[in-house]
Design an enzyme around this catalytic site. Structure first.
Site, PDB file in Angstrom:
ATOM      1  CB  CYS A 286      -0.910  -0.046   1.233  1.00  0.00           C
ATOM      2  SG  CYS A 286      -1.749   1.484   1.628  1.00  0.00           S
TER       3      CYS A 286
ATOM      4  CB  CYS B 231       0.349   1.660   4.082  1.00  0.00           C
ATOM      5  SG  CYS B 231      -1.387   1.193   4.008  1.00  0.00           S
TER       6      CYS B 231
END
Length: 107
Positions: free
Chosen positions: A31, A34
């Site tokens: 991600c 992230c």
């Protein structure tokens, strides 16, 4: 304080039974947002006293992610006294997260 790796095995002890507010970062290695938030979470762990900070890898801890209905990542949850007090979905400004944590520390 360093960031804790939170798993199903230590979740109750480290998060639900914590005496201090806890910031949890639900994330995954694949991600992009992230990865962007990871350094922010690390900085908060180092700079903010009176708060515990942990990360939960949603790929490794799918049951925990499901329990807290994490549908998008990154998701940040602030726990106090074993309950979710605040949540953030998506990349956020560090100040916004720190301000929310400071409120939990002082209450």
């Amino acid at each position: 304080m360093s960031v804790l790796k939170i798993t199903e095995a230590n979740f109750v002890e480290e998060v639900l039974n914590a005496k201090e507010p806890v910031l949890i970062d639900f994330w995954a290695a694949w991600c992009g947002p992230c990865r962007m938030m990871s350094s922010v979470v690390d900085e908060i762990a180092e700079e903010l006293h009176g708060v515990k900070v942990g990360k939960i890898n949603v790929d490794e801890e799918q049951e925990l992610a499901g329990k807290f209905r994490v549908m998008s990542i990154p998701t940040l949850l602030i726990f106090k006294n074993g309950k979710v007090e605040k949540s953030f979905v998506g990349a956020r400004d560090k100040k916004e997260i720190v301000d929310a944590l400071k409120i939990q520390v002082t209450e």
